[in-house]
Scaffold this active site. Structure first.
Site, mmCIF file in Angstrom:
data_model
loop_
_atom_site.group_PDB
_atom_site.id
_atom_site.type_symbol
_atom_site.label_atom_id
_atom_site.label_comp_id
_atom_site.label_asym_id
_atom_site.label_seq_id
_atom_site.Cartn_x
_atom_site.Cartn_y
_atom_site.Cartn_z
ATOM 1 N N VAL A 154 1.231 -1.248 -0.498
ATOM 2 C CA VAL A 154 -0.031 0.668 0.455
ATOM 3 C C VAL A 154 1.076 1.345 0.171
ATOM 4 C CG1 VAL A 154 -1.579 1.703 1.296
ATOM 5 C CG2 VAL A 154 -1.927 -1.547 1.460
ATOM 6 N N TYR A 155 1.595 0.959 0.475
ATOM 7 C CA TYR A 155 2.646 2.500 1.072
ATOM 8 C C TYR A 155 3.783 2.778 -0.495
ATOM 9 C CZ TYR A 155 6.485 5.363 2.265
ATOM 10 O OH TYR A 155 7.682 6.172 2.106
#
Length: 244
Positions: A154-155
């Site tokens: 996600v990051y």
């Protein structure tokens, strides 16, 4: 412009400035002669940060995840410094680990701050810079923007999105005299690493695979002090011992 103070007479604003890369960036710019608005939601930490930098630092308490406060950034910064020559969009969150181990709420919060807020902040300050036909936009990206890092999907996705945003906006803005660039560091010694998988953090520490926030700030200062006809569009920096 004095060689000792290459940003003398300039004004800047930095988000997420109470600690980490944001604080180091603000301090480097202030040390170079700029007046710097430090933006953060943590009022106590912001007060300490400004005291540590000195009279060139001005605090602005904003919660960027609050839409009304986020939209007031330029207006409130201009009330402090009159004009804005440099904007460093640095505030961000980290979310690592397996995708199935996180929650939709955590994903929303991180993407909102790492992507939406950056875009809204840049959208907010650009008309001011376009009107003056000069300005610098810097964005804190990540080495994760350049590699599909398996322990932080996600990051890494948020930084890939921001890397695209920086490169496309840069192409729109150069005709207005505005430079847009990003810095993409590898692992930096900041509070964000508290969310790293424990085994990955231990491995990085043991191998000397971390860099200091002040080292990132020196790269940002290099970008800002190039002749106006030169844009450093993206710098990837990492500890020599760190390689994906």
């Amino acid at each position: 412009m004095s060689p000792s103070f290459p940003l003398q007479g300039k004004t800047a604003a930095v988000t997420g400035a109470a600690s980490g890369i944001g604080f180091a960036s603000a301090k480097a710019m202030a040390d170079a002669g700029a007046r710097v608005v430090l933006i953060d939601r943590d009022a106590a930490a912001l007060e300490k940060a400004c005291a540590a930098i000195g009279h060139h630092a001005l605090p602005l308490v904003l919660d960027l995840l609050d839409p009304a406060q986020c939209n007031s950034l330029l207006e409130r910064a201009l009330a402090l410094v009159g004009q804005l020559d440099i904007f460093h969009a640095n505030a961000g969150l980290y979310l690592g680990g397996d995708l199935l181990g996180t929650t939709p709420q955590a994903i929303d919060r991180m993407l909102n701050l790492n992507v939406n807020v950056v875009m809204k902040n840049v959208h907010n300050v650009l008309p001011h810079m376009v009107g003056r036909r000069t300005g610098d936009i810097l964005v804190t990206s990540s080495l994760a923007a350049h590699y599909p890092t398996p322990w932080e999907p996600v990051y890494a996705s948020s930084k890939w999105a921001i890397d695209c945003f920086v490169q496309t906006v840069r192409r729109q803005m150069f005709k207005h005299g505005i430079r847009v660039g990003s810095v993409s560091p590898g692992p930096v010694v900041t509070g964000l690493l508290a969310d790293w998988p424990a085994e990955k953090l231990a491995e990085a520490r043991a191998s000397g695979s971390l860099i200091e926030a002040a080292e990132v700030a020196q790269v940002l200062l290099f970008m800002l002090t190039r002749p106006r006809g030169m844009t450093i569009r993206d710098v990837v920096l990492m500890p020599t011992n760190f390689d994906l």
